[in-house]
Design a protein around this motif. Structure first.
Motif, PDB file in Angstrom:
ATOM      1  N   UNK A   1       0.188 -11.198 -18.843  1.00 54.59           N
ATOM      2  CA  UNK A   1      -0.767 -10.476 -17.995  1.00 54.59           C
ATOM      3  C   UNK A   1       0.016  -9.839 -16.858  1.00 54.59           C
ATOM      4  N   UNK A   2      -0.062  -8.512 -16.748  1.00 53.26           N
ATOM      5  CA  UNK A   2       0.669  -7.800 -15.710  1.00 53.26           C
ATOM      6  C   UNK A   2       0.100  -8.136 -14.335  1.00 53.26           C
ATOM      7  N   UNK A   3       0.845  -7.791 -13.297  1.00 54.09           N
ATOM      8  CA  UNK A   3       0.362  -8.027 -11.934  1.00 54.09           C
ATOM      9  C   UNK A   3      -0.975  -7.319 -11.681  1.00 54.09           C
ATOM     10  N   UNK A   4      -1.146  -6.044 -12.018  1.00 54.88           N
ATOM     11  CA  UNK A   4      -2.455  -5.420 -11.815  1.00 54.88           C
ATOM     12  C   UNK A   4      -3.580  -6.133 -12.569  1.00 54.88           C
TER      13      UNK A   4
ATOM     14  N   UNK B   1      -5.121  -1.590  -8.671  1.00 55.16           N
ATOM     15  CA  UNK B   1      -4.788  -2.885  -8.085  1.00 55.16           C
ATOM     16  C   UNK B   1      -3.527  -2.836  -7.226  1.00 55.16           C
ATOM     17  N   UNK B   2      -2.565  -2.004  -7.610  1.00 54.31           N
ATOM     18  CA  UNK B   2      -1.321  -1.934  -6.843  1.00 54.31           C
ATOM     19  C   UNK B   2      -1.549  -1.435  -5.416  1.00 54.31           C
ATOM     20  N   UNK B   3      -2.677  -0.768  -5.172  1.00 57.43           N
ATOM     21  CA  UNK B   3      -2.986  -0.280  -3.826  1.00 57.43           C
ATOM     22  C   UNK B   3      -3.165  -1.437  -2.843  1.00 57.43           C
ATOM     23  N   UNK B   4      -3.434  -2.633  -3.357  1.00 65.98           N
ATOM     24  CA  UNK B   4      -3.642  -3.797  -2.509  1.00 65.98           C
ATOM     25  C   UNK B   4      -2.337  -4.468  -2.100  1.00 65.98           C
ATOM     26  N   UNK B   5      -1.240  -4.174  -2.793  1.00 66.15           N
ATOM     27  CA  UNK B   5      -0.012  -4.958  -2.663  1.00 66.15           C
ATOM     28  C   UNK B   5       0.828  -4.501  -1.484  1.00 66.15           C
ATOM     29  N   UNK B   6       1.221  -5.460  -0.631  1.00 67.19           N
ATOM     30  CA  UNK B   6       2.157  -5.180   0.454  1.00 67.19           C
ATOM     31  C   UNK B   6       3.596  -5.220  -0.045  1.00 67.19           C
ATOM     32  N   UNK B   7       3.910  -6.273  -0.815  1.00 61.44           N
ATOM     33  CA  UNK B   7       5.283  -6.402  -1.271  1.00 61.44           C
ATOM     34  C   UNK B   7       5.479  -7.570  -2.198  1.00 61.44           C
ATOM     35  N   UNK B   8       6.752  -7.888  -2.474  1.00 61.74           N
ATOM     36  CA  UNK B   8       7.111  -8.866  -3.492  1.00 61.74           C
ATOM     37  C   UNK B   8       8.204  -9.795  -2.975  1.00 61.74           C
ATOM     38  N   UNK B   9       8.267 -10.988  -3.554  1.00 57.03           N
ATOM     39  CA  UNK B   9       9.273 -11.972  -3.170  1.00 57.03           C
ATOM     40  C   UNK B   9       9.601 -12.833  -4.378  1.00 57.03           C
TER      41      UNK B   9
ATOM     42  N   UNK C   1     -10.488  -2.624  -9.973  1.00 56.70           N
ATOM     43  CA  UNK C   1     -10.024  -2.035 -11.232  1.00 56.70           C
ATOM     44  C   UNK C   1      -8.503  -2.188 -11.311  1.00 56.70           C
ATOM     45  N   UNK C   2      -8.009  -2.635 -12.460  1.00 60.31           N
ATOM     46  CA  UNK C   2      -6.565  -2.826 -12.623  1.00 60.31           C
ATOM     47  C   UNK C   2      -5.793  -1.532 -12.351  1.00 60.31           C
ATOM     48  N   UNK C   3      -6.422  -0.392 -12.588  1.00 56.68           N
ATOM     49  CA  UNK C   3      -5.736   0.881 -12.395  1.00 56.68           C
ATOM     50  C   UNK C   3      -5.411   1.144 -10.927  1.00 56.68           C
TER      51      UNK C   3
END
Length: 230
Positions: A174-177, A97-105, A93-95
Motif C-alpha cells: 500500500x503506497x503512502x497516498x 493525499x501528498x498535499x497533506x505531507x510535510x516531510x519524511x524520516x 482522496x489518494x490522488x
C-alpha cells in the motif's frame, strides 16, 4: 482557569537543516506492508491494510540510546519510512493525499515480539507489544519541499555492521497516498500526525550492546544503540 499539574512539552522531532522542531500528535503504524515481510509474519497477498497506534511519547527524537524495555525477552527492530502530516482531513482522496505531507524520516518500530505474540494468541490487543517507552526512534524530518515524495529508493538496516534488512520503497503493498486515504476513512487526520509506513523482511531480535544503523535513499539515516534496561 489553570492546569492542575505542570504541562509537559509536546513530543517533537527535529527538522533537517532547521532550528525548528516538528510537534507530534499521534503515531499510526501500518502492518505487513511489504510482501516479503508479510510472508515472514504468516500472511500472503494484498490484504486489507491494518494499523495500530503508538503514543507520541514513545518517540526517541534523532535516535541515540534506547533502553531495552521491561517485560520482554524478544525485542525486535522494524525499519520504516516515517511520513509527517502538516495538514489533516477526512475521506482524503489518494490522488491528493501528498498535499497533506510535510516531510519524511527514518524510523524504527521497536516491538516486544513475545508480548505481541501473546496478544495474538489470546485475542488481546497488541498495545504492550508495540506501544512502550522509547518504542519509536525517529531521525530528523526532511521536508517534501526539498526532496519530493519518495516512492522508490533503497531502505536498509545494518545491525553491528551486518546487513539485516534491504528492500526498495517501491515494494510497499500500500503506497503512502493509499495509506493516508485509508486512515482518513476511520480518523480525522490532523497536523502533527505521523505514519510509520511498514517494514521490509528481515526483522529480528536485538540485545543490549547492539548498534542499529538504518537509512532510506534520499531521506536520511538513523542510528540507535540498545543499552541496559532502566
Amino acid at each position: 482557569m489553570a492546569y492542575a499539574i505542570p504541562v509537559w512539552a509536546p513530543p517533537a522531532i527535529p527538522i533537517a537543516g532547521s532550528d525548528d522542531i516538528f510537534p507530534v500528535r499521534r503515531i499510526f503504524c501500518v502492518g505487513r506492508n511489504y510482501a516479503e515481510h508479510q510472508k515472514e509474519m504468516g500472511g500472503d497477498g494484498r490484504e486489507q491494510p491494518f494499523f495500530f497506534i503508538k503514543s507520541a511519547h514513545a518517540l526517541v527524537p534523532g535516535g541515540g540510546e534506547v533502553h531495552y524495555p521491561a517485560k520482554t525477552a524478544n525485542l525486535h527492530y522494524e525499519t520504516e519510512m516515517v511520513v509527517a502530516l502538516a495538514k489533516g482531513g477526512r475521506r482524503i482522496d489518494a490522488k491528493r493525499a501528498r498535499e497533506l505531507v510535510y516531510g519524511y524520516a527514518v524510523g524504527f518500530d521497536m516491538t516486544r515480539r513475545d508480548l505481541q505474540q501473546w496478544g495474538k494468541d489470546h485475542g488481546r490487543p497488541w498495545d504492550f507489544g508495540k506501544d512502550f517507552d522509547e518504542a519509536a526512534p525517529c531521525s530528523a524530518l526532511v521536508a517534501a519541499a526539498k526532496i519530493g515524495h519518495p516512492a522508490k529508493g533503497a531502505i536498509w538496516l545494518r545491525v553491528n555492521g551486518k546487513e539485516r534488512q534491504k528492500a526498495d520503497l517501491s515494494e510497499m503493498i500500500w503506497s503512502v497516498p493509499e495509506q493516508i486515504a485509508y486512515l482518513s476513512e476511520y480518523y480525522t487526520l490532523e497536523p502533527g500526525d505521523l505514519i510509520f509506513s511498514g517494514t521490509p523482511a528481515g526483522v529480528g531480535p536485538v540485545k543490549p550492546g547492539d548498534e542499529l544503523h538504518a537509512g532510506i535513499e534520499g531521506v536520511g539515516e538513523l542510528k540507535v544503540k540498545i543499552v541496559a534496561p532502566l
